[in-house]
Design an enzyme around this catalytic site. Structure first.
Site, PDB file in Angstrom:
ATOM      1  N   GLU A  20       0.828  -1.205   0.000  1.00 20.27           N
ATOM      2  CA  GLU A  20       0.000   0.000   0.000  1.00 20.27           C
ATOM      3  C   GLU A  20       0.862   1.255   0.000  1.00 20.27           C
ATOM      4  O   GLU A  20       0.603   2.208  -0.745  1.00 20.27           O
ATOM      5  CB  GLU A  20      -0.929  -0.011   1.222  1.00 20.27           C
ATOM      6  CG  GLU A  20      -2.024  -1.060   1.139  1.00 20.27           C
ATOM      7  CD  GLU A  20      -2.925  -1.059   2.363  1.00 20.27           C
ATOM      8  OE1 GLU A  20      -2.665  -0.253   3.289  1.00 20.27           O
ATOM      9  OE2 GLU A  20      -3.878  -1.849   2.398  1.00 20.27           O
ATOM     10  N   SER A  34       6.144 -21.462   0.397  1.00 20.04           N
ATOM     11  CA  SER A  34       5.735 -22.845   0.574  1.00 20.04           C
ATOM     12  C   SER A  34       4.980 -23.510  -0.569  1.00 20.04           C
ATOM     13  O   SER A  34       4.261 -22.873  -1.339  1.00 20.04           O
ATOM     14  CB  SER A  34       4.920 -23.002   1.849  1.00 20.04           C
ATOM     15  OG  SER A  34       5.510 -22.296   2.903  1.00 20.04           O
ATOM     16  N   ASP A  75      -5.236 -10.352   2.627  1.00 23.05           N
ATOM     17  CA  ASP A  75      -4.958  -8.966   3.022  1.00 23.05           C
ATOM     18  C   ASP A  75      -5.497  -8.738   4.425  1.00 23.05           C
ATOM     19  O   ASP A  75      -6.705  -8.610   4.633  1.00 23.05           O
ATOM     20  CB  ASP A  75      -5.615  -8.014   2.028  1.00 23.05           C
ATOM     21  CG  ASP A  75      -5.271  -6.559   2.315  1.00 23.05           C
ATOM     22  OD1 ASP A  75      -4.580  -6.310   3.317  1.00 23.05           O
ATOM     23  OD2 ASP A  75      -5.694  -5.690   1.550  1.00 23.05           O
ATOM     24  N   ASP A 103      -3.903  -2.892   6.861  1.00 23.00           N
ATOM     25  CA  ASP A 103      -4.297  -1.663   6.172  1.00 23.00           C
ATOM     26  C   ASP A 103      -3.574  -0.474   6.787  1.00 23.00           C
ATOM     27  O   ASP A 103      -3.374  -0.415   8.013  1.00 23.00           O
ATOM     28  CB  ASP A 103      -5.801  -1.411   6.280  1.00 23.00           C
ATOM     29  CG  ASP A 103      -6.607  -2.255   5.310  1.00 23.00           C
ATOM     30  OD1 ASP A 103      -6.013  -2.823   4.371  1.00 23.00           O
ATOM     31  OD2 ASP A 103      -7.836  -2.366   5.503  1.00 23.00           O
TER      32      ASP A 103
END
Length: 789
Positions: A210, A273, A345, A348
């Protein structure tokens, strides 16, 4: 002719006959002899001190609180087999053996997570200390400990008793490093929670992305930023990103510059992974098989420690993490499990509006910052005081750069109250079926991972953790803190992606999204491509009667499907000359296999790195804002993405190959055919703290030529020098028909003591595909410990 030594004898003869000189030389000889003896004594003392840090082969020790004696035997690879009367006794014993072999690693882990590295390392580690103090991982660990169920807390307390029993026994001889630093502080139960807190931080997304986008916002159109993380064909692009004022772009750029990022010490890569499982329809035994290999940063010692733990009616075998009393990856006699990162996600960045000097705006009016003062000790320098501000969203990370600038606060799922990851992992250790493992997954509150699990009949994949539900869709940029983008709840458990007993009989994940485009919970905007999972599915389709040996071979596969896809575009470039032409010729006929003994993988990866940099530079985008290299370049070299090269990528490909060949020639000589991938792609295992110190750095660094690259199943994730710095430091293949036949390997070794014979003894076997089993009895015993109350 003068006899040998004649000149010296004749020259000094007059001096030796001076009055008193005989006595002088006798005294000098005595002084020199005394100094020689002193040097030998000091050397012997150092050698003796180092020898005393090595764990003995036969030891009796006490741990307060044990309900019964515990017996531990070590096999030829120094893997302990713990036989205990209860789970709590086993946790104490595991703490003891972890401390025996990895105490300094455990010390670094808790110091890094607590923001206390600079106390021993000096100002070089201030950036990581300042970030960890700002995020407050230690404070959250202490709060989470108090909120854990009693059984999970008891396991942490038992583990701490075991660690402290070893510290009390050895003091500053607990590891060579403590000879200089002094005895480690007592281990606290909250220290064990710091491991999961660290994993939750680094294996989650996407606060950095972001800020990286914000750093170029206003200079680059939103559709261009969206294309840096190309979507799969069936995943729609998000709506256009918000535009915040350009002054936030400068603040974001400066903040990114001061935040540690991989591959810096104490950080982890974003993707990690492989995992796959098949049910009995696809195995030679008619019973499921499961394979998993987490891709984390390489280090010395490695992050994993093999162990087998037997208690009445229960077994745990596989990968433990020093500092943690639970089995992280492996089997418990009933089920086997492994993890991959989802890329969900759960972070923030919020832009808060200041009100005066001590408040910020909220939907309910001005509110004061929550303040916390942190004192960072710095070796060789005065302490540094930090004032940490927090808003209702989270800590103010912009204070790490400029407290007077725009206020950027970060919300992270792993920093939220009621983190029950420890209780969830304990429940997973106890689960006896796929269904019970699915219930445990919901308790592992952070990070959000793909938990792949199998029992003797079924395979299943569950999402751990919790994903925030937002008032407005996540848009890939920092958002206003005015309430319009607040988190309003959580999705977890059955609300997240999960699959049990699929019709195909196969489950695969290698960090690509495992949810459909229309999934009701917005999981993530930025996701990773499926290069490795495509290859795994190709290999699974070759036979319907897999064996554990087949899966172990698959884990070593080094076919790069990204290379196969873009090679036609590279071979179509014309007007090349000299060594650039020879380099392109070396790619003709190459099948994309990243083998050590070929020039083609070296040329390809160097070319793609140079091309990636050229494309971003052409668009005015810094490297820190870029997405996954393979995903982005695959898009750029397709008709849909050719506009990144002004609709003709050949000139940029030509110049980037010339640049790459020039650099390779300076490193490996001018004969292109003599170049070898293994010469550049060295797997590097280095101690994060000691790597830069003369003498100690070479002693605590291991390098070995290795195959693979960032897109192969046998992953060798690279730094700027093309060295392999992250990949499968642990591999497990689990045979549900007989879990004692499961296959394991770690790297570089079990011991973290650089003077131990077991510090490096897995390296070659790991690279070349050898494995071991962890049955109930060792074929050969090399050590034993008896622990009594």
């Amino acid at each position: 002719m003068t006899e040998p030594g004649g000149f010296a004898t004749s020259y000094f003869a007059p001096i030796c006959h001076l009055p008193g000189m005989h006595r002088f030389f006798r005294r000098l000889r005595r002084v020199l002899a005394a100094l020689a003896v002193l040097v030998l004594l000091v050397a012997a003392a150092i050698a003796g001190a180092i020898w005393w840090t090595l764990p003995g082969s036969s030891v009796d020790a006490r741990i307060p609180g044990l309900s019964a004696p515990v017996d531990i035997t070590y096999d030829a690879d120094w893997v302990p087999r713990i036989h205990a009367a209860s789970a709590l006794d086993a946790a104490a014993a595991l703490g003891y053996v972890h401390a025996r072999d990895r105490m300094f690693q455990m010390e670094l882990m808790r110091r890094a997570a607590s923001g206390r590295l600079s106390e021993i390392a000096g100002p070089a580690t201030l950036p990581i200390d300042r970030m960890m103090r700002t995020l407050g991982l230690r404070h959250h660990a202490v709060e989470n400990l108090a909120a854990l169920p009693a059984d999970a807390r008891a396991m942490l307390e038992a583990y701490a008793r075991g660690v402290n029993a070893y510290i009390d026994r050895k003091g500053r001889f607990a590891a060579p490093e403590f000879l200089v630093l002094g005895a480690p502080e007592p281990w606290e139960p909250a220290d064990s929670l710091l491991w999961a807190q660290t994993m939750g931080l680094w294996l989650s997304m996407n606060w950095r992305q972001e800020m990286a986008r914000q750093a170029v916002a206003g200079r680059v159109p939103a559709p261009v930023l969206e294309q840096l993380w190309p979507r799969q064909p069936d995943v729609p692009l998000p709506s256009a990103m918000n535009k915040l004022p350009t002054r936030f772009a400068a603040a974001a750029a400066r903040l990114l510059a001061v935040l540690p990022r991989f591959p810096a010490p104490y950080t982890l890569p974003q993707t990690a992974s492989n995992e796959w499982a098949v049910d009995g329809r696809h195995t030679a035994t008619g019973v499921p098989l499961l394979a998993g290999d987490p891709h984390l940063a390489f280090g010395f010692p490695g992050i994993w420690y093999l162990a087998r733990i037997d208690t009445p009616g229960h077994v745990l075998a596989g990968a433990t993490a020093p500092g943690v009393p639970f089995l992280v990856l492996g089997h418990n006699g009933h089920i086997a499990w492994t993890f991959t990162t989802t890329g969900a996600d759960v972070q923030d960045v919020f832009v808060e509006k200041p009100v005066g000097r001590s408040e910020y705006q909220t939907p309910d009016g001005p509110k004061p910052f929550t303040l916390r003062e942190e004192r960072i000790g710095i070796r060789g320098e005065p302490d540094q005081l930090m004032l940490v501000r927090e808003t209702r969203h989270g800590p103010v990370i912009s204070d790490l750069d400029n407290p007077s600038g725009p206020i950027l606060a970060v919300a992270m799922a792993n920093l939220q109250p009621d983190n029950t990851a420890a209780a969830g992992l304990l429940a997973l250790n106890r689960a006896q079926s796929v269904a019970e493992a699915g219930k445990a997954a919901a308790e592992i509150s952070s990070p959000v991972q793909n938990l792949l699990v199998a029992d003797a009949k079924t395979i299943g994949l569950f999402s751990t953790g919790r994903v925030p539900l937002r008032k407005a869709p996540e848009n890939g940029l920092p958002v206003p803190g005015d309430g319009s983008h607040d988190w309003i709840g959580w999705a977890s458990g059955d609300a997240l992606p999960h699959y049990v007993a699929p019709a195909s009989g196969r489950l695969v994940n290698a960090n690509e999204p495992d949810w459909p485009a229309d999934f009701p919970v917005p999981m993530a905007q930025d996701t990773f491509g499926d290069w490795r999972s495509q290859r795994i599915r190709q290999m699974l389709a070759t036979t319907d009667r897999h064996t554990p040996a087949d899966f172990a071979v698959m884990q070593l596969d080094v076919v790069d499907l990204f290379a196969r896809k873009v090679l036609p575009a590279l071979l179509a470039v014309t007007d090349l000359k000299g060594r650039a032409l020879a380099a392109q010729a070396a790619l003709r006929g190459w099948d994309g296999t990243a083998a050590m003994d070929q020039p083609a993988p070296l040329i390809f990866n160097a070319w793609m790195e140079a091309f990636y940099r050229a494309v971003l530079a052409h668009a005015g985008i810094p490297l820190t804002a870029g997405g996954p290299t393979a995903d982005f370049l695959s898009y750029v070299l397709s008709p849909a993405g050719a506009h990144w090269c002004n609709n003709d990528c050949a000139p940029m490909l030509r110049s980037s190959l010339t640049d790459a060949v020039r650099e390779l020639s300076s490193r490996f000589g001018t004969d292109v055919q003599a170049w070898r991938w293994g010469a550049a792609h060295q797997a590097v295992f280095a101690n994060p703290l000691l790597r830069a110190i003369p003498v100690l750095g070479p002693l605590t660094t291991i390098t070995i030529p290795s195959p693979g690259d960032d897109n192969t199943v046998d992953r060798g994730g690279m730094n700027a020098a093309l060295q392999s710095v992250h990949g499968a430091a642990y591999r497990g293949v689990y045979d549900l028909a007989n879990l004692d036949r499961s296959l394991f390997v770690i790297t570089p070794g079990q011991s973290g003591n650089p003077f131990s014979s077991h510090a490096r003894d897995f390296v070659l076997r790991w690279r070349d595909g050898a494995t071991i089993t962890l049955g109930p009895e060792a074929a050969r015993t090399t050590g034993a410990v008896r622990l009594t109350p």
